[in-house]
Scaffold this active site. Structure first.
Site, PDB file in Angstrom:
ATOM      1  N   HIS A  45       0.852  -1.188   0.000  1.00  0.00           N
ATOM      2  CA  HIS A  45       0.000   0.000   0.000  1.00  0.00           C
ATOM      3  C   HIS A  45       0.888   1.238   0.000  1.00  0.00           C
ATOM      4  O   HIS A  45       1.626   1.507   0.943  1.00  0.00           O
ATOM      5  CB  HIS A  45      -0.937   0.046   1.210  1.00  0.00           C
ATOM      6  N   ASN A  85      -3.258   8.994 -12.302  1.00  0.00           N
ATOM      7  CA  ASN A  85      -3.807  10.183 -11.655  1.00  0.00           C
ATOM      8  C   ASN A  85      -3.162  10.255 -10.274  1.00  0.00           C
ATOM      9  O   ASN A  85      -3.301   9.335  -9.481  1.00  0.00           O
ATOM     10  CB  ASN A  85      -5.327  10.082 -11.514  1.00  0.00           C
ATOM     11  N   HIS A  96      -4.425   4.462  -3.516  1.00  0.00           N
ATOM     12  CA  HIS A  96      -3.403   3.423  -3.603  1.00  0.00           C
ATOM     13  C   HIS A  96      -2.857   3.613  -5.007  1.00  0.00           C
ATOM     14  O   HIS A  96      -3.636   3.590  -5.977  1.00  0.00           O
ATOM     15  CB  HIS A  96      -4.049   2.040  -3.441  1.00  0.00           C
ATOM     16  N   HIS A  98      -1.913   3.566  -8.624  1.00  0.00           N
ATOM     17  CA  HIS A  98      -2.349   2.662  -9.679  1.00  0.00           C
ATOM     18  C   HIS A  98      -2.181   3.300 -11.052  1.00  0.00           C
ATOM     19  O   HIS A  98      -2.256   4.507 -11.216  1.00  0.00           O
ATOM     20  CB  HIS A  98      -3.784   2.187  -9.476  1.00  0.00           C
TER      21      HIS A  98
END
Length: 133
Positions: A45, A85, A96, A98
């Site tokens: 994470h 983003n 988290h 991505h």
């Protein structure tokens, strides 16, 4: 590995993985922009792309390449958007890190309205561009 019990991406189970490496996984987006839309994340994470380790970064980049090969074989898209983003102001809604790998198809309407830049930029068929890939 860091794990956030409140993070939807940290809750992903191995049965949901499309691809996996030591530090990174890929899975289908539950609100896809187009057929084959994948999310690629570090297993650890970590909120932002800026906070991944060097080893995670290398595996993220490799996973994007591996995922593209898989999507090429499975769906034969005409192009791709690769989008990250970073931060709420940039449209990040799951905190988290991505990467969106979004296959694009000529003359297909996108399915989702939202914060992914470029999602409306798929042009109608333009023969003069089709053979430039």
């Amino acid at each position: 590995m860091n794990f956030d019990p409140n993070c939807v991406f940290c809750q992903k189970q191995p049965s949901e993985y499309v691809l996996e490496s030591k530090l990174v996984i890929a899975f289908w987006d539950i609100h896809p922009v187009s057929k084959g839309h994948l999310l690629i994340i570090p297993k650890r994470h970590v909120t932002q792309i800026w906070d991944v380790t060097g080893e995670e970064n290398l595996e993220l980049v490799q996973m994007v390449a591996d995922a593209k090969k898989l999507l090429d074989a499975k769906f034969k898209p005409d192009g791709y958007n690769v989008t990250i983003n970073s931060g709420a102001a940039a449209g990040q809604s799951v905190f988290h890190c991505h990467i969106h790998l979004i296959p694009r198809y000529w003359n297909k309407v996108t399915k989702r309205v939202g914060a992914i830049p470029g999602q409306f930029l798929v042009p109608k068929a333009r023969p003069e561009f089709k053979d430039l890939d």
